[in-house]
Design a protein around this motif. Structure first.
Motif, PDB file in Angstrom:
ATOM      1  N   HIS A  30      -1.895  16.850  71.276  1.00 17.50           N
ATOM      2  CA  HIS A  30      -3.147  16.373  71.696  1.00 17.50           C
ATOM      3  C   HIS A  30      -4.055  16.412  70.243  1.00 17.50           C
ATOM      4  O   HIS A  30      -5.002  15.409  70.344  1.00 17.50           O
ATOM      5  N   PHE A  31      -3.795  17.329  69.392  1.00 17.27           N
ATOM      6  CA  PHE A  31      -4.629  17.391  68.186  1.00 17.27           C
ATOM      7  C   PHE A  31      -3.875  17.163  66.915  1.00 17.27           C
ATOM      8  O   PHE A  31      -2.987  17.906  66.804  1.00 17.27           O
ATOM      9  N   ASP A  32      -4.446  16.325  66.124  1.00 19.68           N
ATOM     10  CA  ASP A  32      -3.506  15.973  64.897  1.00 19.68           C
ATOM     11  C   ASP A  32      -3.708  16.696  63.884  1.00 19.68           C
ATOM     12  O   ASP A  32      -3.114  16.985  62.809  1.00 19.68           O
ATOM     13  N   VAL A  56      -6.755  25.075  63.219  1.00 16.95           N
ATOM     14  CA  VAL A  56      -7.212  23.618  63.065  1.00 16.95           C
ATOM     15  C   VAL A  56      -8.429  23.383  62.052  1.00 16.95           C
ATOM     16  O   VAL A  56      -8.992  24.604  61.783  1.00 16.95           O
ATOM     17  N   VAL A  85      -7.567  23.427  73.527  1.00 17.86           N
ATOM     18  CA  VAL A  85      -7.382  22.093  72.468  1.00 17.86           C
ATOM     19  C   VAL A  85      -7.948  20.946  72.976  1.00 17.86           C
ATOM     20  O   VAL A  85      -8.703  20.189  72.265  1.00 17.86           O
ATOM     21  N   HIS A  88     -11.634  21.414  72.886  1.00 21.01           N
ATOM     22  CA  HIS A  88     -12.008  21.351  71.183  1.00 21.01           C
ATOM     23  C   HIS A  88     -12.113  19.919  70.620  1.00 21.01           C
ATOM     24  O   HIS A  88     -13.150  19.399  70.142  1.00 21.01           O
ATOM     25  N   LYS A  89     -10.938  19.402  71.051  1.00 22.43           N
ATOM     26  CA  LYS A  89     -11.128  17.743  70.848  1.00 22.43           C
ATOM     27  C   LYS A  89     -12.434  17.080  71.278  1.00 22.43           C
ATOM     28  O   LYS A  89     -12.868  16.206  70.550  1.00 22.43           O
ATOM     29  N   THR A  92     -15.228  17.716  69.328  1.00 20.94           N
ATOM     30  CA  THR A  92     -15.436  17.237  68.039  1.00 20.94           C
ATOM     31  C   THR A  92     -15.701  15.571  68.085  1.00 20.94           C
ATOM     32  O   THR A  92     -16.425  14.922  67.287  1.00 20.94           O
ATOM     33  N   SER A  93     -14.931  15.022  68.997  1.00 23.72           N
ATOM     34  CA  SER A  93     -14.938  13.671  69.273  1.00 23.72           C
ATOM     35  C   SER A  93     -16.266  12.819  69.853  1.00 23.72           C
ATOM     36  O   SER A  93     -16.794  11.768  69.431  1.00 23.72           O
TER      37      SER A  93
END
Length: 109
Positions: A30-32, A56, A85, A88-89, A92-93
């Motif tokens: 899910h998170f790069d 991260v 995750v 958090h994603k 941030t997005s």
């Protein structure tokens, strides 16, 4: 991504290591921006405990889970980690989009 799996009062067998690795693929996908992951498997009396810290960019995500079975603890841990995750994603997005919505709403009135 660096993956570190350690055990306290429990031997980390190849089967357990493969299980943790395969389960952690889903939330990490899910998170790069994951730089490293540390997993600690421990046994305290009759409770099996699994902990993970995912590093991260900008934050460390820590999750722990307990169960009567180590595999059940890992499953619960992965579910909790997946939710954290994704949360958090999304944070941030979505940064800054609320102010844009407020400005367009104020302009319409």
């Amino acid at each position: 991504m660096n993956l570190n799996i350690t055990g306290h009062h429990v031997e980390v067998t190849p089967a357990l290591r493969d299980y943790v690795t395969s389960k952690l693929d889903r939330p990490i996908r899910h998170f790069d921006l994951v730089t490293s992951t540390a997993v600690i498997l421990s046994v305290e009396k009759l409770k099996q405990k699994a902990e993970v810290t995912v590093h991260v960019r900008g934050k460390d995500i820590y999750v722990e889970a307990e169960a009567d079975d180590m595999y059940a603890a890992i499953d619960a841990l992965v579910d909790k980690l997946d939710r954290q995750v994704v949360k958090h994603k999304e944070k941030t997005s979505d940064h800054g989009r609320d102010t844009l919505k407020r400005q367009t709403a104020a302009d319409e009135t």
